[in-house]
Design an enzyme around this catalytic site. Structure first.
Site, PDB file in Angstrom:
ATOM      1  N   GLY A   1      -2.291  -7.956  -4.883  1.00  0.00           N
ATOM      2  CA  GLY A   1      -1.549  -9.093  -4.935  1.00  0.00           C
ATOM      3  C   GLY A   1      -2.133 -10.237  -4.861  1.00  0.00           C
ATOM      4  O   GLY A   1      -2.617 -10.656  -3.609  1.00  0.00           O
TER       5      GLY A   1
ATOM      6  N   ALA B   1     -15.707 -19.925   0.971  1.00  0.00           N
ATOM      7  CA  ALA B   1     -16.327 -19.912   2.339  1.00  0.00           C
ATOM      8  C   ALA B   1     -17.378 -18.758   2.405  1.00  0.00           C
ATOM      9  O   ALA B   1     -18.123 -19.130   3.182  1.00  0.00           O
ATOM     10  CB  ALA B   1     -15.129 -19.695   3.323  1.00  0.00           C
TER      11      ALA B   1
ATOM     12  N   ARG C   1      -4.678  -3.654  -8.631  1.00  0.00           N
ATOM     13  CA  ARG C   1      -4.384  -2.626  -7.768  1.00  0.00           C
ATOM     14  C   ARG C   1      -5.203  -1.343  -8.403  1.00  0.00           C
ATOM     15  O   ARG C   1      -4.233  -0.768  -9.280  1.00  0.00           O
ATOM     16  CB  ARG C   1      -2.791  -2.582  -7.936  1.00  0.00           C
TER      17      ARG C   1
ATOM     18  N   ASP D   1      -2.527  -5.357   2.892  1.00  0.00           N
ATOM     19  CA  ASP D   1      -2.747  -3.896   3.687  1.00  0.00           C
ATOM     20  C   ASP D   1      -3.356  -2.922   2.635  1.00  0.00           C
ATOM     21  O   ASP D   1      -4.291  -2.179   3.550  1.00  0.00           O
ATOM     22  CB  ASP D   1      -1.399  -3.627   4.306  1.00  0.00           C
TER      23      ASP D   1
ATOM     24  N   ASP E   1       2.894 -12.040   1.787  1.00  0.00           N
ATOM     25  CA  ASP E   1       4.028 -11.258   2.641  1.00  0.00           C
ATOM     26  C   ASP E   1       3.865 -11.408   4.069  1.00  0.00           C
ATOM     27  O   ASP E   1       5.134 -11.162   4.919  1.00  0.00           O
ATOM     28  CB  ASP E   1       3.961  -9.673   2.254  1.00  0.00           C
TER      29      ASP E   1
ATOM     30  N   ASP F   1       2.587  -9.445   6.420  1.00  0.00           N
ATOM     31  CA  ASP F   1       3.318  -8.187   6.837  1.00  0.00           C
ATOM     32  C   ASP F   1       2.404  -7.460   7.688  1.00  0.00           C
ATOM     33  O   ASP F   1       2.445  -6.154   7.811  1.00  0.00           O
ATOM     34  CB  ASP F   1       3.838  -7.381   5.522  1.00  0.00           C
TER      35      ASP F   1
ATOM     36  N   ARG G   1       7.677  -7.619  -0.273  1.00  0.00           N
ATOM     37  CA  ARG G   1       7.684  -6.215  -0.303  1.00  0.00           C
ATOM     38  C   ARG G   1       8.855  -5.535   0.671  1.00  0.00           C
ATOM     39  O   ARG G   1       9.809  -5.796   0.682  1.00  0.00           O
ATOM     40  CB  ARG G   1       6.286  -5.682   0.103  1.00  0.00           C
TER      41      ARG G   1
HETATM   42  O1  F6P Z   1       2.267  -8.082  -1.940  1.00  0.00           O
HETATM   43  C1  F6P Z   1       2.701  -9.277  -2.785  1.00  0.00           C
HETATM   44  C2  F6P Z   1       3.811  -8.987  -3.573  1.00  0.00           C
HETATM   45  O2  F6P Z   1       4.032 -10.221  -4.301  1.00  0.00           O
HETATM   46  C3  F6P Z   1       5.030  -8.675  -2.990  1.00  0.00           C
HETATM   47  O3  F6P Z   1       5.579  -9.699  -2.390  1.00  0.00           O
HETATM   48  C4  F6P Z   1       5.669  -7.947  -3.987  1.00  0.00           C
HETATM   49  O4  F6P Z   1       6.720  -7.007  -3.820  1.00  0.00           O
HETATM   50  C5  F6P Z   1       4.765  -7.332  -4.946  1.00  0.00           C
HETATM   51  O5  F6P Z   1       3.503  -8.299  -4.504  1.00  0.00           O
HETATM   52  C6  F6P Z   1       4.604  -7.445  -6.540  1.00  0.00           C
HETATM   53  O6  F6P Z   1       3.616  -6.555  -6.878  1.00  0.00           O
HETATM   54  P1  F6P Z   1       2.901  -6.861  -8.449  1.00  0.00           P
HETATM   55  O7  F6P Z   1       2.363  -7.847  -8.369  1.00  0.00           O
HETATM   56  O8  F6P Z   1       2.144  -5.421  -8.589  1.00  0.00           O
HETATM   57  O9  F6P Z   1       4.254  -6.770  -9.137  1.00  0.00           O
END
Ligand code: F6P
Length: 319
Positions: free
Chosen positions: A11, A22, A72, A103, A127, A129, A171
């Site tokens: 994401g 940078a 992804r 992550d 996130d 996270d 997430r």
């Molecule tokens: O990890 C970033 C994020 O925006 C999360 O907050 C959310 O759950 C997810 O990505 C959404 O993913 P996608 O862009 O694949 O819909």
């Protein structure tokens, strides 16, 4: 080290462009050739890459998104995909790689280390996270977007004396909800890490109403429940007119804040320094306000802890 590749993955997060800038500028400073890899690990597998010029990162520090695009990649999850990626890096004589992402992307970076590619990870996700990372790139900007939205919703909530449920991203993590809820003065903050029953939320709503509160804001992390379902239930249980706003992807875009730009510049610069020093396997982080390269295992295996003090504080302040 003569050539360094860089990619953004997962994401997107505001500030990724500042990190790209940078890395590229630091490469030029050290007379190293930076190679931009497009569309994350998908692009790496396909060899979708090109030499970056000094000017190719001009005028991007203030832009959201990522000029290298992101993806992804399902193919990269397979062993064959990873080997194809390694082949591309070898074919293009790339000596080291910088991976900018959350992550999942950093786990991808770690798997390249295991296949012999020196790879430095830069944490970037709205996130926030990751364990042992003060802030990920993009979190601060996202937070400010959410706060702006809460402030606007509060205006109409007051006018109509309604309850609002605002669903935010994150997430499985509650950091966006927690920090935005506290900064936005929300009456209730619902996050995955700490259970809050509906009864408790309704009780807080009712108490507030008895004391003359004209409206209430509930900030709900997406990892707990869907906003519309949650809002319907709250209305049923409380009898209070309830509206729902799902903030969605606006949380991922926009001009990065100064905090995110500075963080991205620090981490991007350090990633190149580390590769030049011969480091082969680190995530570069700000941890407890210090610039610290850490092992992949530590950052990726430990669980990100929510700040319970902030959670309880927000409850005390929103009685
Ligand atoms: O990890 C970033 C994020 O925006 C999360 O907050 C959310 O759950 C997810 O990505 C959404 O993913 P996608 O862009 O694949 O819909």
């Amino acid at each position: 080290m003569k050539k360094i590749g860089l990619l953004t993955s997962g994401g997107d997060a505001p500030g990724m462009n500042a990190a790209i800038r940078a890395v590229v500028r630091k490469c030029f400073y050290h007379h190293i050739v930076p190679i931009g890899i497009y569309n994350g690990f998908d692009g790496l597998i396909k060899g979708n890459m090109k030499r970056m010029e000094l000017g190719s990162v001009g005028d991007i520090i203030h832009r959201g998104g990522t000029i290298l695009y992101s993806a992804r990649s399902k193919e990269f999850m397979t062993k064959e995909g990873k080997l194809l990626a390694v082949n591309q890096l070898r074919k293009h004589e790339i000596d080291g790689l910088v991976v900018i992402g959350g992550d999942g992307s950093l786990k991808g970076a770690q798997s390249l280390v295991e296949l012999g590619i020196p790879t430095i990870g830069i944490p970037a996700t709205i996130d926030n996270d990751l364990a042992r990372v003060d802030r990920t790139i993009g979190f601060d900007t996202s937070l400010n977007t959410v706060i702006e939205a809460i402030d606007k919703i509060r205006d109409t909530a007051t006018s109509h004396e309604r309850t609002y449920v605002i669903e935010v991203m994150g997430r499985n993590a509650g950091d966006i909800a927690l920090y935005a809820g506290l900064a936005g003065g929300a009456e209730s903050i619902i996050i995955p890490e700490i259970e809050t029953t509906m009864e408790e939320v309704v009780c807080r709503l009712k108490n507030g109403q008895e004391r003359g509160k004209k409206h209430s804001i509930i900030v709900l992390a997406e990892g707990v429940a869907e906003g519309f379902k949650y809002g319907r239930k709250i209305e049923e249980l409380s009898g209070l007119e309830t509206r729902v706003t799902v903030l969605g992807y606006i949380q991922r875009g926009g001009t990065p804040t100064a905090t995110d730009r500075v963080l991205a510049s620090i981490l991007g610069g350090k990633a190149v320094d580390l590769l030049l020093e011969g480091e082969k396997s680190k995530i570069v982080t700000m941890w407890k306000n210090e610039l610290i390269p850490q092992d992949y295992e530590v950052v990726l295996q430990e669980k990100h802890e929510v700040d319970e003090y902030l959670y309880h504080l927000s409850k005390q302040l929103s009685i």
